[in-house]
Design an enzyme around this catalytic site. Structure first.
Site, PDB file in Angstrom:
ATOM      1  N   SER A 233       2.633   3.110   7.321  1.00 33.66           N
ATOM      2  CA  SER A 233       3.810   2.662   6.571  1.00 33.66           C
ATOM      3  C   SER A 233       5.089   3.119   7.245  1.00 33.66           C
ATOM      4  CB  SER A 233       3.739   3.259   5.168  1.00 33.66           C
ATOM      5  OG  SER A 233       4.982   3.152   4.529  1.00 33.66           O
TER       6      SER A 233
ATOM      7  N   TYR B  15       3.141   9.915  -0.703  1.00 31.94           N
ATOM      8  CA  TYR B  15       2.598   8.668  -0.134  1.00 31.94           C
ATOM      9  C   TYR B  15       2.787   8.661   1.379  1.00 31.94           C
ATOM     10  CZ  TYR B  15       2.511   3.760   1.315  1.00 31.94           C
ATOM     11  OH  TYR B  15       2.263   2.595   1.982  1.00 31.94           O
TER      12      TYR B  15
HETATM   13  N1  LIG Z   1       3.260  -4.180   0.993  1.00 35.82           N
HETATM   14  C1  LIG Z   1       4.042  -3.374   1.698  1.00 35.82           C
HETATM   15  O1  LIG Z   1       5.274  -3.591   1.775  1.00 35.82           O
HETATM   16  C2  LIG Z   1       3.474  -2.210   2.460  1.00 35.82           C
HETATM   17  C3  LIG Z   1       4.381  -1.405   3.190  1.00 35.82           C
HETATM   18  C4  LIG Z   1       3.879  -0.323   3.895  1.00 35.82           C
HETATM   19  C5  LIG Z   1       2.515  -0.061   3.898  1.00 35.82           C
HETATM   20  N2  LIG Z   1       1.668  -0.842   3.171  1.00 35.82           N
HETATM   21  C6  LIG Z   1       0.236  -0.520   3.202  1.00 35.82           C
HETATM   22  O2  LIG Z   1      -0.478  -1.709   3.459  1.00 35.82           O
HETATM   23  C7  LIG Z   1      -1.739  -1.665   2.789  1.00 35.82           C
HETATM   24  C8  LIG Z   1      -1.887  -2.883   1.907  1.00 35.82           C
HETATM   25  O3  LIG Z   1      -0.825  -2.881   0.945  1.00 35.82           O
HETATM   26  P1  LIG Z   1      -0.651  -3.990  -0.160  1.00 35.82           P
HETATM   27  O4  LIG Z   1       0.801  -4.252  -0.277  1.00 35.82           O
HETATM   28  O5  LIG Z   1      -1.592  -5.093   0.089  1.00 35.82           O
HETATM   29  O6  LIG Z   1      -1.087  -3.158  -1.461  1.00 35.82           O
HETATM   30  P2  LIG Z   1      -2.044  -3.560  -2.655  1.00 35.82           P
HETATM   31  O7  LIG Z   1      -1.942  -2.450  -3.646  1.00 35.82           O
HETATM   32  O8  LIG Z   1      -1.738  -4.943  -3.124  1.00 35.82           O
HETATM   33  O9  LIG Z   1      -3.481  -3.571  -1.985  1.00 35.82           O
HETATM   34  C9  LIG Z   1      -4.271  -2.447  -1.821  1.00 35.82           C
HETATM   35  C10 LIG Z   1      -5.624  -2.746  -2.441  1.00 35.82           C
HETATM   36  O10 LIG Z   1      -6.477  -1.621  -2.192  1.00 35.82           O
HETATM   37  C11 LIG Z   1      -7.272  -1.437  -3.319  1.00 35.82           C
HETATM   38  N3  LIG Z   1      -7.706  -0.032  -3.327  1.00 35.82           N
HETATM   39  C12 LIG Z   1      -6.933   1.060  -3.519  1.00 35.82           C
HETATM   40  N4  LIG Z   1      -7.681   2.165  -3.466  1.00 35.82           N
HETATM   41  C13 LIG Z   1      -8.960   1.753  -3.233  1.00 35.82           C
HETATM   42  C14 LIG Z   1     -10.197   2.425  -3.097  1.00 35.82           C
HETATM   43  N5  LIG Z   1     -10.272   3.769  -3.181  1.00 35.82           N
HETATM   44  N6  LIG Z   1     -11.310   1.708  -2.868  1.00 35.82           N
HETATM   45  C15 LIG Z   1     -11.249   0.348  -2.788  1.00 35.82           C
HETATM   46  N7  LIG Z   1     -10.100  -0.344  -2.923  1.00 35.82           N
HETATM   47  C16 LIG Z   1      -8.973   0.353  -3.134  1.00 35.82           C
HETATM   48  C17 LIG Z   1      -6.405  -1.799  -4.498  1.00 35.82           C
HETATM   49  O11 LIG Z   1      -7.159  -2.174  -5.648  1.00 35.82           O
HETATM   50  C18 LIG Z   1      -5.576  -2.952  -3.948  1.00 35.82           C
HETATM   51  O12 LIG Z   1      -6.104  -4.200  -4.306  1.00 35.82           O
HETATM   52  C19 LIG Z   1      -1.773  -0.340   2.036  1.00 35.82           C
HETATM   53  O13 LIG Z   1      -2.404   0.605   2.853  1.00 35.82           O
HETATM   54  C20 LIG Z   1      -0.314   0.014   1.896  1.00 35.82           C
HETATM   55  O14 LIG Z   1      -0.130   1.405   1.759  1.00 35.82           O
HETATM   56  C21 LIG Z   1       2.125  -1.920   2.451  1.00 35.82           C
END
Ligand SMILES: NC(=O)c1ccc[n+]([C@@H]2O[C@H](COP(=O)([O-])OP(=O)(O)OC[C@H]3O[C@@H](n4cnc5c(N)ncnc54)[C@H](O)[C@@H]3O)[C@@H](O)[C@H]2O)c1
Length: 337
Positions: A134, A159
């Protein structure tokens, strides 16, 4: 490019980015095993809708397991019958602000869960694991744009600290077990099927229902907003190019088969500009509730994407003037607004 891995394991496959990546992999013919715990950090109905859409469109190409990957025994049992050649590890407890309320969720999914996925990559000898980091690892860095070579040792939320820890743990696995790993530092991803806990969704929801929007740091914020299709293109481009185990320095400085990239839009927008674009897309003048900075948040993000462009040809094409109306149109259809 045709991928060298037939089947890909995608974690967080019912999440925003995971579902979009799974869709793109299957659209180019690759079977996907998707895992997701379907936790209720935000409405489970949205995660179910993303998953159901994949099942409907791709049928047998998509295998879905409802599973908490922080539970190693359950994960090993669920994956035992399945073969896969690569992993895209996008499941995590996301969200900066929630990490002040429920730190244990981050410890379980982002620390224990990340080690579990590294162990699975090791046991299965996968050809490549791409994982999510991130932009928050940069903390309050004031040198803009952020480059992967910059130090990122002063996170301002748990985080961010867990994401930095994921990068460090990955480095040891690349060193000890020579597993090709690529960490992607995502910068504020938005678009159709996005996340209800993020500003874009919250602003749209409130503006369309005539309510004021909470604007932190009195609007003195800037973000490198990255459209989901650009992100998906970047993730697949990385997946297809595992870092070589050749002793040469990779993006981010590792001499192991471990690359780290920023994946952003290469432009940083003022929050007030985003609100203007949203006003146009929603046809509504926003009522602003100006508030101080929130703990754990950072005032500005801006990605230097030179390394990713150099190594993969990544070139985002979607400015907010195009991406935001697409999100609003999708949102209206989804919620019936
Ligand atoms: N969307 C953004 O702007 C952004 C920015 C920086 C980093 N990220 C990272 O990108 C990745 C995807 O983010 P996103 O926006 O799709 O988030 P999101 O919350 O929509 O997707 C993450 C998914 O992981 C699942 N999950 C969480 N813990 C779990 C576990 N222990 N076992 C199985 N499933 C689990 C959740 O149910 C969720 O559906 C994450 O690692 C997030 O930290 C996202």
């Amino acid at each position: 490019m045709v991928s060298q891995y037939p089947t890909v394991l995608v974690t967080g496959a019912a999440g925003f980015i995971g579902a979009a990546v799974a869709e793109a992999l299957m659209a180019r013919g690759q079977p996907v095993i998707g895992i997701d715990s379907m936790n209720d950090y935000y409405p489970v109905s949205l995660k179910e809708a993303r998953r159901d859409r994949l099942v409907a469109r791709f049928g047998n190409l998509f295998t879905f397991c409802k599973l908490d990957f922080a539970d190693m025994e359950a994960t090993l049992a669920a994956l035992a019958p399945h073969d896969f050649g690569a992993i895209v590890h996008l499941g995590a407890q996301a969200g900066v602000r929630y990490s002040l309320e429920n730190p244990q969720a981050y410890v379980a999914s982002n620390l224990a869960g990340h080690v579990n996925m590294l162990e699975i990559a090791r046991a299965r000898q996968v050809g490549h694991m791409v994982y999510a980091s991130s932009s928050s690892v940069y903390g309050g860095n004031e040198k803009l744009p952020f480059a992967v070579e910059d130090r990122a040792d002063h996170p301002v939320s748990l985080y961010a600290a867990t994401k930095k820890a994921d990068e460090l743990m990955s480095e040891t696995y690349a060193h000890l077990f020579r597993i090709p790993l690529t960490g992607l530092r995502f910068f504020t991803v938005y678009g159709p099927w996005g996340r209800p806990d993020m500003a874009m969704w919250k602003f749209t929801e409130r503006m369309l229902s005539g309510r004021p929007i909470d604007v932190y740091n009195h609007g003195e914020m800037q973000r490198d907003f990255t459209y989901i299709d650009d992100i998906v293109g970047g993730v697949l481009a990385c997946l297809d190019r595992p870092p070589a185990d050749d002793g040469q320095a990779k993006a981010g400085g590792s001499v192991k088969p471990h690359a780290l990239y920023n994946i952003g839009n290469n432009r940083s927008e003022r929050l007030m500009r985003l609100i203007e674009v949203l006003e146009d897309a929603c046809g509504v003048k926003a009522e602003l509730n100006l508030l101080p900075m929130q703990p754990g948040d950072v005032p500005a993000t801006y990605a230097n994407i030179d390394a990713l462009t150099r190594d993969t040809g990544y070139a985002p094409t979607t400015p907010i003037e195009i991406g935001v109306p697409r999100f609003v149109e999708w949102y209206r259809g989804y919620v019936g607004a």
